[in-house]
Design a protein around this motif. Structure first.
Motif, short mmCIF file in Angstrom:
data_model
loop_
_atom_site.label_atom_id
_atom_site.label_comp_id
_atom_site.label_asym_id
_atom_site.label_seq_id
_atom_site.Cartn_x
_atom_site.Cartn_y
_atom_site.Cartn_z
N LEU A 1 -33.83 91.55 39.03
CA LEU A 1 -35.28 91.33 39.03
C LEU A 1 -36.04 92.61 39.40
CD1 LEU A 1 -37.17 88.96 38.45
CD2 LEU A 1 -37.24 88.51 40.90
N GLY A 2 -35.43 93.45 40.23
CA GLY A 2 -36.11 94.68 40.66
C GLY A 2 -36.43 95.62 39.53
N TYR A 3 -35.64 95.58 38.44
CA TYR A 3 -35.93 96.45 37.30
C TYR A 3 -37.18 96.00 36.54
CZ TYR A 3 -31.26 98.43 37.90
OH TYR A 3 -30.15 99.05 38.41
N PHE A 4 -37.57 94.75 36.76
CA PHE A 4 -38.72 94.22 36.03
C PHE A 4 -39.87 93.87 36.95
CE2 PHE A 4 -34.63 92.79 34.15
CZ PHE A 4 -34.56 93.79 33.19
N LEU A 5 -39.68 94.17 38.25
CA LEU A 5 -40.76 94.10 39.23
C LEU A 5 -40.73 95.40 40.02
CD1 LEU A 5 -40.73 90.46 40.72
CD2 LEU A 5 -42.57 91.53 39.42
N SER B 1 -41.63 98.20 42.27
CA SER B 1 -42.61 98.60 43.27
C SER B 1 -42.63 100.12 43.34
CB SER B 1 -42.24 98.02 44.64
OG SER B 1 -41.01 98.57 45.08
N GLN B 2 -43.54 100.69 44.13
CA GLN B 2 -43.63 102.14 44.22
C GLN B 2 -42.33 102.75 44.75
OE1 GLN B 2 -45.84 104.25 43.20
NE2 GLN B 2 -47.49 102.88 42.58
N SER B 3 -41.65 102.03 45.64
CA SER B 3 -40.40 102.56 46.20
C SER B 3 -39.26 102.54 45.20
CB SER B 3 -39.99 101.74 47.43
OG SER B 3 -39.75 100.39 47.08
N ASP B 4 -39.44 101.88 44.06
CA ASP B 4 -38.38 101.79 43.05
C ASP B 4 -38.52 102.83 41.95
OD1 ASP B 4 -37.03 99.64 44.22
OD2 ASP B 4 -38.44 98.21 43.36
N PHE B 5 -39.50 103.72 42.05
CA PHE B 5 -39.67 104.75 41.02
C PHE B 5 -38.96 106.05 41.39
CE2 PHE B 5 -43.54 102.22 39.87
CZ PHE B 5 -43.14 101.90 38.58
N GLY B 6 -38.26 106.08 42.52
CA GLY B 6 -37.57 107.30 42.93
C GLY B 6 -36.29 107.54 42.15
N ASP B 7 -35.72 106.48 41.61
CA ASP B 7 -34.47 106.61 40.85
C ASP B 7 -34.51 105.61 39.70
OD1 ASP B 7 -31.49 105.96 40.20
OD2 ASP B 7 -31.37 107.76 41.46
N VAL B 8 -34.10 106.05 38.52
CA VAL B 8 -34.15 105.19 37.34
C VAL B 8 -33.23 103.98 37.51
CG1 VAL B 8 -33.66 105.05 34.87
CG2 VAL B 8 -34.75 107.09 35.81
N GLN C 1 -30.97 103.24 40.58
CA GLN C 1 -30.73 102.67 41.91
C GLN C 1 -32.05 102.25 42.54
OE1 GLN C 1 -28.36 105.09 44.49
NE2 GLN C 1 -28.16 103.50 46.04
N LEU C 2 -32.28 100.96 42.58
CA LEU C 2 -33.51 100.42 43.15
C LEU C 2 -33.49 100.52 44.67
CD1 LEU C 2 -33.68 97.17 40.98
CD2 LEU C 2 -34.89 99.32 40.56
N GLY C 3 -34.66 100.34 45.28
CA GLY C 3 -34.76 100.41 46.73
C GLY C 3 -33.87 99.41 47.43
N LYS C 4 -33.72 98.23 46.84
CA LYS C 4 -32.89 97.19 47.48
C LYS C 4 -31.41 97.43 47.25
CE LYS C 4 -32.89 93.83 43.66
NZ LYS C 4 -33.16 92.43 43.30
N LEU D 1 -25.39 96.87 36.61
CA LEU D 1 -26.12 97.76 35.71
C LEU D 1 -25.29 98.05 34.47
CD1 LEU D 1 -28.57 99.52 35.15
CD2 LEU D 1 -27.50 101.35 36.49
N ALA D 2 -23.99 98.27 34.66
CA ALA D 2 -23.11 98.49 33.51
C ALA D 2 -23.13 97.29 32.57
CB ALA D 2 -21.70 98.77 33.99
N HIS D 3 -23.21 96.09 33.16
CA HIS D 3 -23.22 94.86 32.36
C HIS D 3 -24.45 94.79 31.47
CE1 HIS D 3 -22.81 90.63 31.30
NE2 HIS D 3 -24.02 90.41 31.79
#
Length: 597
Positions: A154-158, A160-167, A169-172, A184-186
């Motif tokens: 869900l984080g790839y489609f929601l 937040s600003q903290s999730d733009f640091g890496d394409v 690896q999300l913040g969570k 992610l590989a899946h």
């Protein structure tokens, strides 16, 4: 599979937000001049994404604004209406105070208001949190994510600003790579099962190696040869059997004979040897001490001069000088010899100390044996043999425990070899899978890679490369890079502006590649135009509109100063596209119509 409506039980404070199936714009207008240069305005455009995540049943976090300011939000209840794949809808009800009790209501029409709906008319009421997540997972039916839960991606489609640091690896995803790389590989089209298995083997291998270190520490010895311990055990057990037979027969003649032989053949012989050594050492020490006392120069030139003057004989300066030089020479030789003698004396005394200690122990042992032999009380002998038997059995128990440790150590080493071989085999499979799917122009990954480059090139006129490789440990490494005209990677993607663009491009490319699958159909991007120049903003907006036309809902937030300055008089967004207008002229312009927190 798209958010349809977000509202609460307090519409005067939180105004209902109705989403459209295509482009949804949250626009914040900075109307007060003193706020123009501020980095944050606390109007709520970022908070909206967090609120959507809350209604998608994010876990409770004390730092989350609803719980951090519980005194303000305690009585709020939020409702999220979600469009499902079949054209029907489900509304999720979640309160702040009782955030772990969730209610669900399925319905056919959109943009409903269930704030006053009694509990008896809800399909599910006060479901426990984990059960509610499982139910929502089945209702959303994002089967292309399986075997992972809907919240995993869900984080790839929601974003937040903290999730733009890496394409990728999300913040969570700040924890171990094994928790997110297989997923992610899946979604990129690789065989995630072998990747997850490889991580499991690596973790199991690390655990076994840690256990080997623990066993070696607990073993507390250098024994690692089971055969050697078996031999020692066999001798000890044989000795136990002999002593036990003596005790059972209450006949100590054999023990007397053995002890007598040991006294005569071993202890007395050793005592005699040590006494001879001690005598020799004491003689040597006497000689050394004598040499130390003799090596003293008693001649004094000054005394000699005085004596010669009294006798009326001339003791010239040259003669005195020659004597002094001779004394100095002899003194140097004497000091060196003195040092050797002192060192030799120390060695002799240390050796004498060791011999005396051993002689004392042997004497005590000899006395005990002779006492045993001369004893007429059989019970005393029985007592002594019993004590020796206890000691032997304690030794056997220790050796058996060591043997168990060695057996466990050998088992662990066998398991480590097996795991290492399996890990190597899986790594080969991963490398073959990545190579095959990367080379296959019809694979899911190839499609995502082409869409990704297409988006970036359309926005900034530069090619972009999405890549997946396997490192030396057999783990996947994901890359997203901008290319120069020669096709070489550049450092431009490391800046925040282009990093955000790469994140947006990746999310949209993945959504487009999965359009034929049971997969999410929306993307939320906060501050979508930040730092881009006007032409690139227009290009990005054109891409977003094109993707919404394909069926991908886009929710974007921006402040009015980030809007591109277009030459036409037509507005950049239609009134239907702007679902929420925020401003800085008082509480009425905020997402929550209350003072900021």
């Amino acid at each position: 599979m798209k958010p349809s409506k977000l509202y609460s039980n307090k519409p005067d404070i939180f105004v209902p937000i109705e989403f459209t199936p295509e482009l949804n714009v949250v626009l914040a207008e900075i109307r007060l001049p003193e706020n123009r240069n501020r980095d944050t305005h606390n109007l709520g455009k970022t908070t909206l994404g967090r609120l959507l995540d809350f209604c998608f049943l994010a876990g409770r976090d004390s730092k989350f604004f609803l719980f951090k300011h519980l005194d303000r939000f305690r009585n709020f209840v939020f409702f999220l209406e979600i469009e499902l794949a079949q054209g029907s809808y489900v509304t999720v009800r979640r309160g702040v105070e009782e955030a772990s009790k969730i209610a669900f209501k399925k319905h056919a029409a959109r943009h409903r208001d269930y704030t006053s709906l009694p509990d008896r008319e809800w399909d599910h009421v006060d479901l426990p949190f984990d059960r509610a997540k499982e139910l929502l997972d089945s209702l959303l039916d994002w089967r292309s994510l399986k075997p992972w839960h809907y919240r995993k991606g869900l984080g790839y489609f929601l974003r937040s600003q903290s999730d733009f640091g890496d394409v990728f690896q999300l913040g969570k995803f700040a924890n171990k790579h094994a928790d997110w790389k297989p997923f992610l590989a899946h979604i990129l089209g690789f065989n995630a099962a072998i990747i997850a298995s490889h991580y499991e083997k690596a973790e199991a291998l690390e655990d076994k190696q840690s256990k080997v270190a623990t066993v070696r520490q607990e073993m507390g010895g250098d024994f690692e040869d089971a055969s050697k311990i078996d031999g020692i055990l066999q001798l000890k057990r044989q000795e136990v059997d002999k002593k036990q037979q003596l005790l059972d027969a209450f006949d100590f003649r054999a023990q007397d004979k053995a002890d007598t032989k040991q006294v005569v053949d071993q202890i007395d012989e050793r005592i005699a040897t040590l006494n001879a050594q001690r005598y020799s050492l004491m003689q040597n020490r006497k000689k050394v001490i004598a040499s130390l006392e003799e090596d003293q120069i008693l001649f004094d030139p000054e005394d000699a001069r005085a004596m010669f003057e009294e006798a009326g004989v001339l003791f010239s300066g040259q003669v005195k000088k020659d004597f002094e030089q001779l004394i100095a020479f002899n003194k140097a030789i004497t000091e060196e010899r003195y040092g050797y003698l002192v060192e030799e004396r120390s060695e002799i005394e240390a050796e004498l100390k060791t011999i005396n200690s051993e002689l004392n122990a042997l004497g005590k042992r000899r006395s005990e044996m002779l006492s045993f032999l001369s004893a007429t009380d059989s019970f005393a002998k029985y007592k002594r043999l019993s004590g020796e038997l206890v000691t032997l059995r304690a030794d056997i128990e220790t050796l058996e425990r060591q043997r168990e440790f060695i057996h466990r150590l050998q088992q662990l080493r066998t398991e480590i070899r097996t795991l290492s071989e399996e890990k190597i085999h899986l790594q080969s499979e991963i490398e073959a899978d990545v190579e095959a799917r990367s080379a296959d122009k019809d694979s899911l990954f190839s499609s995502i890679r082409l869409y990704f480059n297409e988006i970036v090139e359309e926005v900034i006129g530069r090619k972009a490369l999405l890549s997946v490789g396997v490192n030396q440990q057999g783990h996947l490494e994901f890359g997203a890079e901008l290319l120069d005209e020669a096709g070489n990677a550049t450092s431009a993607d490391r800046g925040h502006t282009y990093k955000k663009l790469l994140c947006i491009a990746f999310d949209l490319a993945v959504l487009r590649a999965h359009l034929e699958d049971q997969f999410p159909r929306f993307a939320y991007h906060d501050g979508v135009f930040e730092s881009l120049d006007d032409r690139k903003k227009e290009n990005l907006l054109a891409v977003i509109r094109r993707y919404t036309a394909l069926g991908i809902q886009s929710i974007i937030t921006l402040i009015d100063s980030d809007m591109p300055k277009i030459s036409t008089t037509d507005p950049l967004f239609t009134s239907d596209e702007i679902i929420l207008l925020l401003h800085d002229e008082g509480e009425s312009g905020r997402l929550f119509k209350m003072r900021s927190w």
